[in-house]
Design a protein around this motif. Structure first.
Motif, short mmCIF file in Angstrom:
data_model
loop_
_atom_site.label_atom_id
_atom_site.label_comp_id
_atom_site.label_asym_id
_atom_site.label_seq_id
_atom_site.Cartn_x
_atom_site.Cartn_y
_atom_site.Cartn_z
N ARG A 106 -47.47 3.96 6.08
CA ARG A 106 -47.21 2.58 5.69
C ARG A 106 -46.37 2.51 4.42
O ARG A 106 -45.48 1.66 4.29
CB ARG A 106 -48.54 1.85 5.48
CG ARG A 106 -48.42 0.47 4.86
CD ARG A 106 -49.77 -0.17 4.61
NE ARG A 106 -50.72 0.72 3.96
CZ ARG A 106 -50.73 0.95 2.66
NH1 ARG A 106 -49.81 0.40 1.87
NH2 ARG A 106 -51.64 1.77 2.13
N ARG A 107 -46.62 3.41 3.47
CA ARG A 107 -45.85 3.40 2.23
C ARG A 107 -44.37 3.70 2.49
O ARG A 107 -43.49 3.08 1.87
CB ARG A 107 -46.44 4.39 1.23
CG ARG A 107 -47.66 3.85 0.51
CD ARG A 107 -48.10 4.73 -0.64
NE ARG A 107 -48.70 5.97 -0.18
CZ ARG A 107 -49.98 6.11 0.14
NH1 ARG A 107 -50.80 5.08 0.09
NH2 ARG A 107 -50.45 7.28 0.52
N SER A 110 -42.94 0.40 3.73
CA SER A 110 -42.92 -0.71 2.76
C SER A 110 -41.93 -0.46 1.63
O SER A 110 -41.25 -1.40 1.18
CB SER A 110 -44.33 -0.96 2.21
OG SER A 110 -44.81 0.16 1.51
N GLU A 113 -38.42 -1.13 2.91
CA GLU A 113 -38.17 -2.57 2.95
C GLU A 113 -37.89 -3.12 1.55
O GLU A 113 -37.03 -4.00 1.37
CB GLU A 113 -39.36 -3.28 3.57
CG GLU A 113 -39.52 -3.00 5.05
CD GLU A 113 -40.84 -3.49 5.61
OE1 GLU A 113 -41.64 -4.06 4.82
OE2 GLU A 113 -41.09 -3.30 6.82
N LEU A 114 -38.60 -2.58 0.57
CA LEU A 114 -38.36 -3.00 -0.82
C LEU A 114 -36.92 -2.73 -1.23
O LEU A 114 -36.23 -3.60 -1.79
CB LEU A 114 -39.32 -2.26 -1.75
CG LEU A 114 -39.02 -2.37 -3.26
CD1 LEU A 114 -39.30 -3.77 -3.77
CD2 LEU A 114 -39.83 -1.34 -4.05
#
Length: 226
Positions: A106-107, A110, A113-114
């Motif tokens: 997940r990291r 995410s 996306e950041l």
């Protein structure tokens, strides 16, 4: 967001930079420090992965890195060899988490996306996904398009997870891609790894005039820390 921000001065000690990241991870694991964001412009570094160090050509690749003016080091996080210098921005996000392993995948998503959001704020379209033939290949590489040219890798990421904490390290390549392309070509040749040198670019190749300082400001704004 309660997070401690360390805006380190431009570095001249590649080994100390990697050691500091691991030191922060241990401090957070032990509860001596809270969630931390560390941002800095790194000294010229060729960060080899642990798998690279087991290849027959590793010693020759180290010498090739030194000849090009890059300090050869082995990073504790995963991935293949990646090069960076002061035209890049290193972003180390370190946080406590009881079950740090559970969120590993997940990291990657995410944080990718950041960074796509950071580039979008600056007017640079980018996307998430592997670039065919890229160095240090990854499922969540962030890449951009050079006008009338190839797709180039803009962000490489790696993470290290320990009991009670995680370190997610990202390198944003913003300025001066050519020295990186040269040292990567020499080192990958010695390691016997195939790749396409056209995939090594910088954000300024996609959006001329973009600077490391501008990306750092946009990053901190995304974190709502600017």
């Amino acid at each position: 967001m309660s997070i401690d921000v360390l805006r380190q001065a431009p570095s001249d000690d590649a080994a100390a930079d990697l050691d500091r990241a691991l030191g922060l991870l241990n401090e957070i694991r032990r509860g001596e420090r809270g969630e931390t964001l560390r941002v800095y412009r790194p000294a010229p570094t060729m960060a080899f992965g642990q798998r690279d160090a087991r290849l027959p050509g590793f010693a020759a690749a180290q010498e090739a890195a030194r000849a090009a003016g890059f300090e050869p080091l082995i990073r504790q996080a995963g991935g293949r060899a990646a090069a960076y210098h002061q035209g890049c921005l290193v972003v180390d996000h370190i946080a406590p988490e009881r079950d740090a392993i559970a969120g590993s995948r997940r990291r990657f998503a995410s944080f990718a996306e950041l960074f796509v959001g950071v580039f979008a704020d600056l007017g640079l379209p980018s996307a998430i996904g592997p670039v065919p033939g890229e160095y240090c290949p990854g499922e969540f590489s962030v890449h951009g398009q050079v006008p009338q040219g190839p797709a180039v890798k803009l962000v490489g990421t790696a993470q290290r997870v320990v009991s009670g904490a995680w370190l997610f390290s990202s390198v944003l390549v913003i300025e001066r891609a050519e020295p990186l392309r040269v040292v990567l070509t020499d080192c990958y040749q010695e390691l016997g790894l195939d790749w396409n040198p056209e995939t090594a670019g910088a954000a300024e190749d996609c959006l001329p005039g973009l600077t490391v300082d501008a990306v750092e400001v946009a990053l901190l704004a995304r974190y709502q820390l600017g």
